[in-house]
Structures are given as C-alpha cells and as structure tokens.
Scaffold this motif. Structure first.
Motif, PDB file in Angstrom:
ATOM      1  N   SER A   3    -117.776  62.132 -60.432  1.00 23.62           N
ATOM      2  CA  SER A   3    -119.074  61.805 -59.857  1.00 23.62           C
ATOM      3  C   SER A   3    -119.602  62.972 -59.022  1.00 23.62           C
ATOM      4  CB  SER A   3    -118.952  60.566 -58.975  1.00 23.62           C
ATOM      5  OG  SER A   3    -120.138  60.392 -58.236  1.00 23.62           O
ATOM      6  N   GLU A   5    -122.087  62.288 -56.886  1.00 23.04           N
ATOM      7  CA  GLU A   5    -122.670  61.623 -55.717  1.00 23.04           C
ATOM      8  C   GLU A   5    -121.672  61.585 -54.556  1.00 23.04           C
ATOM      9  OE1 GLU A   5    -125.905  60.609 -55.692  1.00 23.04           O
ATOM     10  OE2 GLU A   5    -125.855  61.681 -57.599  1.00 23.04           O
ATOM     11  N   PRO A   6    -122.172  61.597 -53.333  1.00 24.08           N
ATOM     12  CA  PRO A   6    -121.255  61.416 -52.199  1.00 24.08           C
ATOM     13  C   PRO A   6    -120.767  59.971 -52.162  1.00 24.08           C
ATOM     14  CG  PRO A   6    -123.535  61.451 -51.436  1.00 24.08           C
ATOM     15  CD  PRO A   6    -123.573  61.745 -52.910  1.00 24.08           C
ATOM     16  N   TYR A   7    -119.654  59.743 -51.498  1.00 15.62           N
ATOM     17  CA  TYR A   7    -119.073  58.408 -51.346  1.00 15.62           C
ATOM     18  C   TYR A   7    -120.108  57.454 -50.741  1.00 15.62           C
ATOM     19  CZ  TYR A   7    -116.152  54.801 -49.179  1.00 15.62           C
ATOM     20  OH  TYR A   7    -115.625  53.606 -48.769  1.00 15.62           O
ATOM     21  N   LYS A   8    -120.076  56.219 -51.223  1.00 16.28           N
ATOM     22  CA  LYS A   8    -121.046  55.186 -50.829  1.00 16.28           C
ATOM     23  C   LYS A   8    -121.299  55.103 -49.313  1.00 16.28           C
ATOM     24  CE  LYS A   8    -122.026  50.301 -51.512  1.00 16.28           C
ATOM     25  NZ  LYS A   8    -121.609  49.007 -52.012  1.00 16.28           N
ATOM     26  N   THR A  10    -122.554  57.370 -47.402  1.00 14.69           N
ATOM     27  CA  THR A  10    -122.448  58.645 -46.681  1.00 14.69           C
ATOM     28  C   THR A  10    -123.512  59.606 -47.219  1.00 14.69           C
ATOM     29  OG1 THR A  10    -120.922  59.729 -48.222  1.00 14.69           O
ATOM     30  CG2 THR A  10    -119.946  58.325 -46.520  1.00 14.69           C
ATOM     31  N   ARG A  11    -123.644  60.723 -46.567  1.00 11.42           N
ATOM     32  CA  ARG A  11    -124.678  61.689 -46.949  1.00 11.42           C
ATOM     33  C   ARG A  11    -124.086  63.079 -47.137  1.00 11.42           C
ATOM     34  NH1 ARG A  11    -127.563  61.104 -41.470  1.00 11.42           N
ATOM     35  NH2 ARG A  11    -125.425  60.467 -41.029  1.00 11.42           N
ATOM     36  N   ASP A  12    -124.608  63.784 -48.131  1.00  6.29           N
ATOM     37  CA  ASP A  12    -124.416  65.228 -48.210  1.00  6.29           C
ATOM     38  C   ASP A  12    -125.469  65.863 -47.317  1.00  6.29           C
ATOM     39  OD1 ASP A  12    -122.382  65.168 -50.090  1.00  6.29           O
ATOM     40  OD2 ASP A  12    -123.760  65.257 -51.792  1.00  6.29           O
ATOM     41  N   ARG A 120    -122.264  54.417 -43.399  1.00  9.08           N
ATOM     42  CA  ARG A 120    -120.813  54.335 -43.165  1.00  9.08           C
ATOM     43  C   ARG A 120    -120.315  55.517 -42.332  1.00  9.08           C
ATOM     44  NH1 ARG A 120    -118.355  51.777 -48.783  1.00  9.08           N
ATOM     45  NH2 ARG A 120    -119.199  49.703 -48.415  1.00  9.08           N
TER      46      ARG A 120
END
Lengths: 431, 431
Positions: A3, A5-8, A10-12, A120
């Motif tokens: 993936s 995408e960053p972990y659910k 959370t934000r890049d 989160r």
C-alpha cells in the motif's frame, strides 16, 4: 501489492504540510519560550499503569494502543503527555528548580474512529508549570494560550477563554445539591458530554441524577455566564467560597494583563480525572470550527501518586489538527516558502565541478542553494525550481565562470538581474 | 507503586538533555536546508508489510515492535525511515518535483537489548534525494554529512568517510569469485559483521563460502585501502568496470569539493537489503567512539516495489545517540543556556499586577522573561533563577515602578546595572 497510503487515521507530512506544521509550532515556541518555558520530551511508549491510574477509564480501556512487549511488560503508546510530565517531575523531585516551566510537542496516539479534528496520530503542544500554588499559575498558562492564538493571527474577538473550577463544582455538587461521590461523578461526566447530546437527553439524565426538586437550580447554574450571575442564583454565603474568590481574582488578573476575552463557563469540566482546581478551554468562535482548541487546568495531585511529596501543577495543551483547522477556516494558512534561495545550473562552457564549487562558496556564506545534479534540459530544471518555489535560478556557463558575473532570473517575475558572485549573498538575503 | 523510571531502553529528555538534542538537530537543519532539503514526516506506525519486503529479515522478525491493531491490521513502530520515504515518494510519484530533496528527524523503535549507542527509542536524521541518476547524488548527500560533522565541531582529520559499492561487490562476487546468489548473500552478511567477530572466525567462515583457492584473493581485496590498490590486486580488465569508474569519479568530485577525508573501504556493506549502488559510512576516529555515525547509500529499486515507475534514490542517516557520544568524547557538548534573559520579582511597595504588566511589555519587545509567581523569599528566587541559568534578576519595588529605573543583577558576576525599562530590551539582547 504494497500500500502507498499511510496507516489508517494518520497523515503523511509532505514538505508543504510540514511547512504548515513548522509554522504553527514555530509561533508556539517563540511565545512559550518568551515566558521562560524550557523544552522537554519523554519516550513515546510508557508502561500502561501510568495511564490506568488517572487518565479516565474510557480513554485507557478503549482508546489507547496498548500491547505486551517481548519482555512481558504492558505498554501503551502515549495518548497524552501529562502523565509523563508528572512522572518526570516526580523522578527528579528533589533536584529540580521550581517552578519548573516546561513545554513539549510530542506525537500522541488514540485508537478511535478518525473524524474531522480527531486522528489516531497527532501532535500536541503541552505547556505545564510545576510548583506554583497561587492563581498566578493559571494566569500564566492561560496567557500563553492567548498569546499563541494572537501569534497565529487570531483577533481577540474571534476566540474566547472559558473558565470553570473543579473546586467550585465539587462544593456545588456536595454542599448545594447534596450529591454523594458516585452521583457527583456521573453528573460531571454528563456535563462533559453536554455539547454532544440533545437538550432533552441532558435534562432527563440530569433530573435522574440531581432529583426533580433541585434540577431547576442546577440547570440555571449551568446557564450562568459570569461569576456575578452565578452568585445571584446560589445562596448568598456561597459568594465567599474560596473557589469563587479564586475565580474572581483570576478574571481580574487576566483583565489587568490585557486578556479581555475570558468568561466563566460552568459547563467546562475537562475529561481527565486528575484536575483539582481551575479548568479552562480556549474556543475558536468561528461557526465552522466551533470547538476547544486549548484545554487544561490545575492538577495538584498527580505528581504525588508516584510516592513523592506532591507539587502543584497547572497545564494547557493544544493539538495540531485543531490549530490547522483554525488557520484554514480563518484564511491564515501560510504560503509555502522554499529554504533554498537559488537554483544553480551548469551551462555551456562550464563544468559541474565549477558550479559545485560556486555552491560550496555560497553555502559558506549562509545562502541555501540547490544544484542541478543530472544536467537535464533547462526547461525541466526551470519547471522543477518553480514547483519547489525556489525564487531564483542562474545558469553558470563559461562566461559566468570567467567573469564572476551571474544572470539571476526571478522565477516569479521573470526579471533578470546581473550581479557579481561577491554581491549575491547580500542580494539574496534581502530579496 | 507507580514507577518513576522511563520504559526500558528509552530516555527522558529533561530540559538540559533536550537542549543538547536541539543543538545537534539545529546544526543539522541549518546544514541540510543549505543544500535545499525540505523537511517531511510520516506516521510512527506503518503496516508491517512495508518493512517485511526490504529491510532485512533479522530486523523485522526479531528487532521490531510489531503488533495487531483492534482492526486486525499487522502494524510496526517504524524501525527506520527509508521505507516510509519510499512509500511517500511512490504515493505522489506523478505530482512531485524531482529531484526531491527531503529530510526528517523521526523517533524510531528497535526491540533489542539496550547497550552503549543502541537504545530502543532513538531519533535519527534522514537525508534523501530522489530522482538523481548520476554520482552527483552521492556527492551531495556525502557532502551534507561531512558539513554536519564540521558543523558539530569535528575537524576533518577526526573523522573519515568510508565508501564502497554494492555494484562492485556484486560483480566481484559473481565474476571473480564465481559465487551464486545464495553464497554471495552469505558472504555479504559475513563482511557486514566483520568488526564484531574474530579474525579467525572471519577467515574460517570466509573460506567455507569462497573456497580455499580463491580465499587469499578475497582476503587481500578486503584489505585494499584505495581503488588503485584494489585494481592492482584484481585482473586488469576489472579497472574499467562501471562500478570502479563510478567510485573513481566520486572520489575525484569529493576531493575537488573540499572533502579530503574519504577513502575506499571494501568492508562497508550496510545491513539493509535495499542498497543497489554506492554505500558509505562516516566514522568518528576517536578510540572511545570508533563507530559509524552516518550510514547510507543508493537504493534505486525501493520506490518501484510500490508498483510505480522506479526512481533513483540516495540517502544517509545519523542517530542522535552516536551524535551525542561523539560530542561527549570530543568535549564538544554545549553548555546549557536559558531562553529567559530576566527573572522579575515583586519587591516592597509594588504589586504583582505591576510586575506582570512590565513582563507583558518586555515580552512584546521580544524579551523572554520569567516572573516569580508565588512571591517566595528572595533567597529562594535567586536560587531558582540561578539553577535555571537565567542570567539576570531584577526586584521591582515601589521605587522601580515609579521611576522606571531597574537594578539589574547579573547572576554570574553579581554585578548590578542600573537601567531604564526603555533601554532594557537592547541591553538584554546584547548581553
């Protein structure tokens, strides 16, 4: 497939996002360091017992990332910073200079359904003072919060400090409403979620805890917008209660110190179980962002739970997500600016080594320079420099190396300035 | 009883510790921003799959904090930043301006037995450039590392850049030693742990992988201190191998750019499985701290594992613990300095409100001021101000409020300066 995408929840932080983050916390650092606060930090994992004691059941049981490590320790990714602060103060209780004015900007974790303003992983400013017994502690941390709001660009009429006192609440619940501890706790939790439930639900549950005869008194107290109003509703002798005196002093001090947008709000409870005195929240008054940006209060008992002599503490915290939402709805988000002032490109008749040497020299004079490393087509370089918001580009060819005169092209206006390498640092520092 | 100690293998950062941390990373920010690097960040939790692919089995299987979240996802507290960097580049592969010069200073987690220089939680500078194909990428990131060492106070003869090439190693293992992939992998791992095992162990295991006839050739190559020396040992045609040419170019560029302390070291392997080209480490040469402070290299394949068009990357990283140990053994640790310039105390004939107003005014002019909040005995205040390293104290009494003239006492020399409130900001900014 891995993936991207960053972990659910959370934000890049891409450089443009990190720029805003640095802007917010840069303002904050300037303000709190102006009051003499010192930065500290603590580990992101702590033993779960640290939170179990005082954070509040709901948070530890349902909203934390807790697990067992390979050495069979129960650990938790910190959901808040205050317990670590208290632990650190307790650990060096007899060595530290008091009052200890400390701040930190940790990343914190909550296990919950992500929603607007609640993620989160988030970052949070924590400003705490340990070792101040008087209401001047509250004055100071509230003033730092107000100065941060101003530093972020808020006008005083755009936000509000809402203040209450747990000591007042306790006395009101016990002495006026005659509640035992269990019912008092239930009522505090009910008030805490007042904004999230309907008026009918609040009244119904309130009546069941307080009892029908006293409910109107309770309800009108909850509507009081000032200490004076409260004192008109409650029995006369209550006006001399220490918690009421203290609140009066605090409002007077804030007003004299230039903080005119503070008001009494009996519905401010703060969720955590460790508060013992004055509690407060700073509210953005914008209709699209009508929520607490800062929250805090006095928690004189927390350091003592580590088995050392207790010490009085007052603190306040603000999350990066609410700060970001505030800047967004107010149109105060800063425009991205590059650290690099100049993009240096190798042109005909010059070697990369000559251009690199020029960059080494400019960096030695404090100028941030990007060098084109792959000698791409000039068009590609211009596009890259522009996208990175580097303000100037110079193509170094044989003539430029020989004469030391550069043609500096502005990527905003397109204007070209001829300038000697010697004069370049001064020019770029000004422009 | 609640523990006052931080979780095993982690550190509390008291203000004096955080001051050193901020000093280290302040130097670093100045240097890397001078090359045009932009700050970014990523979540501290990532899905475990991100590391399983390329970090190396030992690290993911035995040395990470991994667990299952409440939504049944396998997650890992990041042990390193490069996979997150590659994920973020891949995520915006078609939007970003290249080359992307990015840096970050994340907190990272390793599950291992704590020892000197190795902790469970540490901070690490990561400097990476994506989108540069030529050896100029290596030149740039190595130069940032060298400039950071200089910025921290190291002299060029106190540290050394040791450089090797995975492409050279690969060609050497396959074409000269005739090793298949499995044996090549085993030999790389053996070289990686060369410093941690005895010479006999190394020779014995080396012989078993390489075979007795070729072992002497292998062993003498491992001793080569320069490309020239290597080329004298290996068959003549190997001198024209692209990896050898590339290393030669890199040493020439570094030398021309003022980096004279770089040398070829065929034993540098770097543990992670994702490196594809030049690899390097920066070594402190101090006998008490003889270890890699920086490590990095080229990893052109990593972004491609996310299913996007690959992009060439070079990066370098340094941990805060080794940086701290370096400053310590070299006597370069900075002396703690307070943000606050002045401690303001309420004296006879003045009110706290008057002193607070003075502090508000001074802060408005950019002066950081601590105010005594509890009106303790002056002796206690002096002790606190001194312990906090605040350089000056002034007691504001009735006379001071009336005249606007302050008696400023230096807490280092004891000298007293009479100064008007108006002139105070300029004085404190200078002194």
């Amino acid at each position: 497939m891995l993936s991207k995408e960053p972990y659910k929840g959370t934000r890049d932080f891409y450089p443009e996002d990190q720029f805003v983050h640095n802007h917010i916390f840069g303002v904050i650092r300037r303000v709190v360091e102006g009051f003499g606060y010192q930065e500290y930090n603590a580990p992101m994992l702590e033993e779960t017992a640290l939170y179990a004691a005082k954070t509040g059941e709901e948070i530890v049981g349902e909203q934390t990332y807790s697990f067992t490590d390979r050495g069979d320790r129960q650990v938790t990714m910190r959901p808040e910073m205050t317990p670590s602060f208290a632990r650190m103060i307790a650990r060096k209780r007899h060595e530290l200079a008091f009052p200890a004015r400390w701040y930190s900007i940790p990343n914190l974790w909550r296990y919950e359904r992500p929603q607007r303003g609640r993620l989160r992983e988030h970052w949070q400013l924590n400003v705490d003072i340990a070792g101040v017994n008087s209401i001047h502690g509250e004055l100071e941390v509230i003033t730092t919060a107000v100065d941060i709001m101003r530093g972020l660009g808020a006008k005083d009429d755009e936000f509000e400090v809402r203040i209450n006192s747990r000591r007042f609440v306790e006395a009101f619940f016990a002495d006026i409403l005659g509640l035992d501890e269990t019912r008092a706790y239930r009522l505090a939790k009910l008030i805490d979620k007042k904004a999230k439930i309907s008026e009918e639900q609040f009244a119904e549950q309130g009546r069941s805890i307080v009892g029908t005869p006293l409910y109107p008194l309770f309800a009108s107290c909850m509507e009081a917008g000032s200490i004076d109003e409260l004192c008109r509703i409650l029995p006369l002798e209550f006006a001399t209660h220490p918690s009421i005196q203290e609140l009066g002093d605090l409002f007077a001090l804030l007003g004299q110190g230039g903080v005119g947008n503070a008001r009494f709000d009996p519905t401010i409870m703060r969720g955590f179980d460790y508060y013992t005195g004055v509690v407060f929240e700073v509210f953005d008054k914008h209709p699209d962002n009508n929520r607490a940006m800062f929250g805090g209060g006095r928690y004189d008992g927390l350091v003592g739970i580590f088995g050392v002599e207790p010490i009085s503490c007052v603190g306040i915290a603000m999350g990066d997500v609410t700060a970001y939402n505030f800047l967004e709805v107010r149109g105060l988000l800063p425009k991205y600016e590059s650290n690099a002032k100049l993009y240096l490109s190798t042109g005909p008749g010059a070697t990369f080594e000559e251009v690199w040497a020029m960059a080494v020299q400019l960096r030695g004079e404090g100028i941030a320079v990007c060098v084109e490393l792959d000698n791409r087509k000039l068009e590609k370089q211009l596009k890259a420099a522009d996208k990175l918001a580097v303000p100037y580009i110079a193509v170094i060819g044989g003539d430029e190396v020989a004469s030391g005169m550069l043609k500096l092209k502005s990527l905003t206006s397109g204007a070209i300035t001829e300038i000697g390498l010697k004069d370049l640092p001064a020019f770029l520092q000004k422009n």
